[in-house]
Scaffold this motif. Sequence first.
Motif, PDB file in Angstrom:
ATOM      1  N   PRO A 278       0.913  -1.216  -0.074  1.00 18.58           N
ATOM      2  CA  PRO A 278       0.064  -0.169  -0.196  1.00 18.58           C
ATOM      3  C   PRO A 278       0.784   1.200  -0.106  1.00 18.58           C
ATOM      4  CG  PRO A 278      -0.159  -0.962   2.112  1.00 18.58           C
ATOM      5  CD  PRO A 278       0.466  -2.104   1.135  1.00 18.58           C
ATOM      6  N   PHE A 279       1.997   1.333   0.273  1.00 17.31           N
ATOM      7  CA  PHE A 279       3.020   2.444   0.331  1.00 17.31           C
ATOM      8  C   PHE A 279       3.996   2.412  -1.117  1.00 17.31           C
ATOM      9  CE2 PHE A 279       2.210   1.089   4.841  1.00 17.31           C
ATOM     10  CZ  PHE A 279       1.936   2.651   5.161  1.00 17.31           C
ATOM     11  N   ASP A 280       3.599   1.502  -1.827  1.00 13.70           N
ATOM     12  CA  ASP A 280       4.343   1.347  -3.156  1.00 13.70           C
ATOM     13  C   ASP A 280       4.261   2.670  -4.009  1.00 13.70           C
ATOM     14  OD1 ASP A 280       5.172   0.635  -6.132  1.00 13.70           O
ATOM     15  OD2 ASP A 280       5.327  -1.196  -5.181  1.00 13.70           O
ATOM     16  N   LYS A 281       5.447   3.198  -4.505  1.00 13.30           N
ATOM     17  CA  LYS A 281       5.373   4.456  -5.348  1.00 13.30           C
ATOM     18  C   LYS A 281       4.368   4.591  -6.589  1.00 13.30           C
ATOM     19  CE  LYS A 281       7.799   7.182  -2.925  1.00 13.30           C
ATOM     20  NZ  LYS A 281       9.376   7.383  -3.192  1.00 13.30           N
ATOM     21  N   LEU A 282       3.976   3.226  -6.971  1.00 11.62           N
ATOM     22  CA  LEU A 282       3.073   3.336  -8.205  1.00 11.62           C
ATOM     23  C   LEU A 282       1.535   3.652  -7.812  1.00 11.62           C
ATOM     24  CD1 LEU A 282       2.984   2.543 -10.998  1.00 11.62           C
ATOM     25  CD2 LEU A 282       1.664   0.430 -10.441  1.00 11.62           C
ATOM     26  N   VAL A 283       1.311   3.636  -6.480  1.00 10.20           N
ATOM     27  CA  VAL A 283      -0.035   4.019  -5.807  1.00 10.20           C
ATOM     28  C   VAL A 283      -0.018   4.731  -4.731  1.00 10.20           C
ATOM     29  CG1 VAL A 283      -1.054   1.571  -6.491  1.00 10.20           C
ATOM     30  CG2 VAL A 283       0.016   1.985  -4.357  1.00 10.20           C
ATOM     31  N   TYR A 284       1.206   5.255  -4.417  1.00  7.96           N
ATOM     32  CA  TYR A 284       1.440   6.240  -3.165  1.00  7.96           C
ATOM     33  C   TYR A 284       0.984   7.531  -3.471  1.00  7.96           C
ATOM     34  CZ  TYR A 284       3.821   8.506   0.519  1.00  7.96           C
ATOM     35  OH  TYR A 284       4.167   9.207   1.965  1.00  7.96           O
ATOM     36  N   TYR A 285       1.145   8.016  -4.475  1.00  8.46           N
ATOM     37  CA  TYR A 285       0.502   9.315  -4.854  1.00  8.46           C
ATOM     38  C   TYR A 285      -0.941   9.284  -5.452  1.00  8.46           C
ATOM     39  CZ  TYR A 285       5.207  10.904  -4.482  1.00  8.46           C
ATOM     40  OH  TYR A 285       6.565  10.864  -4.117  1.00  8.46           O
ATOM     41  N   ARG A 286      -2.014   9.433  -4.246  1.00  6.80           N
ATOM     42  CA  ARG A 286      -3.394   8.949  -4.778  1.00  6.80           C
ATOM     43  C   ARG A 286      -3.966   9.598  -5.938  1.00  6.80           C
ATOM     44  NH1 ARG A 286      -1.446   4.924  -1.613  1.00  6.80           N
ATOM     45  NH2 ARG A 286      -1.379   5.374   0.626  1.00  6.80           N
ATOM     46  N   ASP A 287      -3.700  10.944  -5.887  1.00  9.18           N
ATOM     47  CA  ASP A 287      -4.571  11.806  -7.033  1.00  9.18           C
ATOM     48  C   ASP A 287      -4.012  10.979  -8.313  1.00  9.18           C
ATOM     49  OD1 ASP A 287      -6.065  12.938  -5.198  1.00  9.18           O
ATOM     50  OD2 ASP A 287      -5.115  14.780  -5.098  1.00  9.18           O
ATOM     51  N   ARG A 288      -2.618  10.996  -8.195  1.00  9.48           N
ATOM     52  CA  ARG A 288      -1.986  10.639  -9.625  1.00  9.48           C
ATOM     53  C   ARG A 288      -2.191   9.292  -9.969  1.00  9.48           C
ATOM     54  NH1 ARG A 288       2.759   7.760 -10.911  1.00  9.48           N
ATOM     55  NH2 ARG A 288       3.946   8.316 -12.748  1.00  9.48           N
ATOM     56  N   THR A 289      -2.579   8.157  -9.051  1.00  8.24           N
ATOM     57  CA  THR A 289      -2.806   6.921  -9.348  1.00  8.24           C
ATOM     58  C   THR A 289      -4.274   6.720 -10.045  1.00  8.24           C
ATOM     59  OG1 THR A 289      -1.719   6.241  -7.582  1.00  8.24           O
ATOM     60  CG2 THR A 289      -3.117   4.768  -8.461  1.00  8.24           C
ATOM     61  N   GLU A 290      -5.326   7.761  -9.366  1.00  6.82           N
ATOM     62  CA  GLU A 290      -6.546   7.804  -9.885  1.00  6.82           C
ATOM     63  C   GLU A 290      -6.520   8.409 -11.407  1.00  6.82           C
ATOM     64  OE1 GLU A 290     -10.943   8.827  -7.870  1.00  6.82           O
ATOM     65  OE2 GLU A 290      -9.235   9.179  -6.840  1.00  6.82           O
ATOM     66  N   GLN A 291      -5.817   9.502 -11.631  1.00  4.71           N
ATOM     67  CA  GLN A 291      -5.899  10.063 -12.919  1.00  4.71           C
ATOM     68  C   GLN A 291      -5.251   8.939 -13.869  1.00  4.71           C
ATOM     69  OE1 GLN A 291      -3.562  13.835 -12.030  1.00  4.71           O
ATOM     70  NE2 GLN A 291      -4.945  14.548 -13.381  1.00  4.71           N
ATOM     71  N   LEU A 292      -4.166   8.489 -13.767  1.00  4.12           N
ATOM     72  CA  LEU A 292      -3.566   7.683 -14.672  1.00  4.12           C
ATOM     73  C   LEU A 292      -4.024   6.328 -14.865  1.00  4.12           C
ATOM     74  CD1 LEU A 292       0.457   8.031 -14.208  1.00  4.12           C
ATOM     75  CD2 LEU A 292      -0.935   8.655 -16.303  1.00  4.12           C
ATOM     76  N   PHE A 293      -4.514   5.806 -13.613  1.00  2.00           N
ATOM     77  CA  PHE A 293      -5.073   4.399 -13.769  1.00  2.00           C
ATOM     78  C   PHE A 293      -6.388   4.141 -13.490  1.00  2.00           C
ATOM     79  CE2 PHE A 293      -0.426   4.000 -12.940  1.00  2.00           C
ATOM     80  CZ  PHE A 293      -0.165   3.049 -13.574  1.00  2.00           C
ATOM     81  N   GLY A 294      -7.142   5.164 -13.120  1.00  2.00           N
ATOM     82  CA  GLY A 294      -8.708   5.183 -12.792  1.00  2.00           C
ATOM     83  C   GLY A 294      -8.874   4.142 -11.722  1.00  2.00           C
ATOM     84  N   PHE A 295      -7.865   4.303 -10.751  1.00  2.00           N
ATOM     85  CA  PHE A 295      -7.833   3.341  -9.779  1.00  2.00           C
ATOM     86  C   PHE A 295      -7.916   4.218  -8.297  1.00  2.00           C
ATOM     87  CE2 PHE A 295      -5.835   0.467  -6.507  1.00  2.00           C
ATOM     88  CZ  PHE A 295      -6.476  -0.563  -7.050  1.00  2.00           C
ATOM     89  N   ARG A 296      -8.900   4.063  -7.450  1.00  2.00           N
ATOM     90  CA  ARG A 296      -8.980   4.839  -6.465  1.00  2.00           C
ATOM     91  C   ARG A 296      -8.583   3.980  -5.335  1.00  2.00           C
ATOM     92  NH1 ARG A 296     -12.261   6.255  -1.998  1.00  2.00           N
ATOM     93  NH2 ARG A 296     -12.314   8.414  -1.417  1.00  2.00           N
ATOM     94  N   PHE A 297      -7.633   4.530  -4.351  1.00  2.00           N
ATOM     95  CA  PHE A 297      -6.671   3.816  -3.469  1.00  2.00           C
ATOM     96  C   PHE A 297      -6.617   4.808  -2.449  1.00  2.00           C
ATOM     97  CE2 PHE A 297      -2.935   1.904  -1.371  1.00  2.00           C
ATOM     98  CZ  PHE A 297      -3.323   0.585  -1.075  1.00  2.00           C
ATOM     99  N   ARG A 298      -7.027   4.009  -1.166  1.00  2.00           N
ATOM    100  CA  ARG A 298      -6.904   4.915   0.180  1.00  2.00           C
ATOM    101  C   ARG A 298      -6.355   3.815   1.110  1.00  2.00           C
ATOM    102  NH1 ARG A 298      -7.507   8.076  -3.161  1.00  2.00           N
ATOM    103  NH2 ARG A 298      -8.811  10.055  -3.404  1.00  2.00           N
ATOM    104  N   LEU A 299      -5.371   4.701   2.144  1.00  2.00           N
ATOM    105  CA  LEU A 299      -4.898   3.572   2.983  1.00  2.00           C
ATOM    106  C   LEU A 299      -6.061   3.434   4.135  1.00  2.00           C
ATOM    107  CD1 LEU A 299      -2.189   2.335   3.833  1.00  2.00           C
ATOM    108  CD2 LEU A 299      -1.524   4.266   4.870  1.00  2.00           C
ATOM    109  N   GLU A 300      -6.325   2.233   4.767  1.00  2.00           N
ATOM    110  CA  GLU A 300      -7.257   2.279   5.689  1.00  2.00           C
ATOM    111  C   GLU A 300      -6.799   1.494   7.049  1.00  2.00           C
ATOM    112  OE1 GLU A 300     -11.583   1.519   3.646  1.00  2.00           O
ATOM    113  OE2 GLU A 300     -10.283  -0.091   2.687  1.00  2.00           O
ATOM    114  N   ILE A 301      -5.444   1.636   7.171  1.00  2.00           N
ATOM    115  CA  ILE A 301      -4.871   0.885   8.381  1.00  2.00           C
ATOM    116  C   ILE A 301      -5.597   1.589   9.750  1.00  2.00           C
ATOM    117  CG2 ILE A 301      -2.790   0.666   9.631  1.00  2.00           C
ATOM    118  CD1 ILE A 301      -1.352   0.511   7.139  1.00  2.00           C
ATOM    119  N   TYR A 302      -5.530   3.046   9.402  1.00  2.00           N
ATOM    120  CA  TYR A 302      -5.982   3.936  10.659  1.00  2.00           C
ATOM    121  C   TYR A 302      -7.441   4.074  10.783  1.00  2.00           C
ATOM    122  CZ  TYR A 302      -0.976   4.480  10.483  1.00  2.00           C
ATOM    123  OH  TYR A 302       0.356   4.034  10.426  1.00  2.00           O
ATOM    124  N   VAL A 303      -8.175   3.337   9.653  1.00  2.00           N
ATOM    125  CA  VAL A 303      -9.671   3.620   9.630  1.00  2.00           C
ATOM    126  C   VAL A 303     -10.373   2.581  10.664  1.00  2.00           C
ATOM    127  CG1 VAL A 303     -11.741   3.477   8.447  1.00  2.00           C
ATOM    128  CG2 VAL A 303      -9.444   4.711   7.326  1.00  2.00           C
TER     129      VAL A 303
END
Length: 379
Positions: A278-303
Amino acid sequence: MTRLTLAEARKLAVAGQLLDGPQPHSILGVVEWLGSLQMDPTSAVARSERLVLWSRLGNYDLAELERLRWETRDLVDYWAHIVPACDYAIHRATMRRYPRGAYARSNYIHEWLAANAGFRRYVLRELRRRGPLRSRDLEDRADLPWKTGGWNDGKSLGIMLETLWDGGKIGIARRDGNERLWDVAERVFPTDQPRLAAGEIASALLDKQLRSLGVAQPKELGRAFDGWVPGRERALNALIRERRFVPVRIDGLIGDWLAHADLLERGAGEPRSTLLSPFDKLVYYRDRTEQLFGFRFRLEIYVPKAKREYGYFVLPFLHGHELVGRIDPLFDRKTRVLTINAVHWEPGAPEDARPALKNAVGELAEWLGAADVAYATPT
């Protein structure tokens, strides 16, 4: 202005992160290319820095990672990251700026260190004379206890060690489990490396960042651990003029983007399938990941558990050059069972992604030393 399709931009991003084929074979080579591995102790599966390497290398030997850190010192720990020693000149500039960088409490830190000059000299003297030492081998001799209204109020020895580390005066000589052993900088870092001018540092940092991202917007580039690197704008413009950074437009995305000339020339490698930290740089920048891959990803460890959408330590699944799903895993080290609590697929995930995911889970289990894999729900 070079135009890229969204698929081409995704391939560049995956290639920049060494997640296409052929697989790299060297831990050191991966870290030097990526620039850093963010450390995180969460071990629902494995520590993040180890998972990041596994995603690229496959079944590698953890002992080699430790050898590179504590014996050959080709890798060093700094700012909660593992960084290559060959980049020490870049990080030394951050150390020299401390605590005047982008810190919320930079003025307080500066004043606190001044008030505790004797305490600081004592810690450095003891480490130089007796190091490496654990924090419990030293005394808290603060004249002015640390007090900012946080959880670490009064923990002045720990704060002194951290500030000396951030400022490059000391470093971590080795670790005993989660316990750090500290020593003076010249016995930890390659302090004999030549110093670089500010412009050279900015250029080197920008180049390394865009090469590892593959494609990025200018606003994503040029941030050191302590904030924007001095000389960023001038270095960025020079790299564009030299055509090392190529301005691109990506079909369907707004804004200006940059691609690294080396990756544009090399092109995409063979598609691979793997799971990502979940800390991999391919998905770390959440807005960039959503823009480039259409993949919404959020860290839920503290949820709170009841409010989690996907799970505690969710691993995205990269299939070729697409993020097509994610899993919620848990590895029990006593029973040696890797349990997949849930599998979540993205809309339109291809059918061949399912056997590819099972293969990736099997490879992860092998690397972890799991005796069995259990799926809590059908895939």
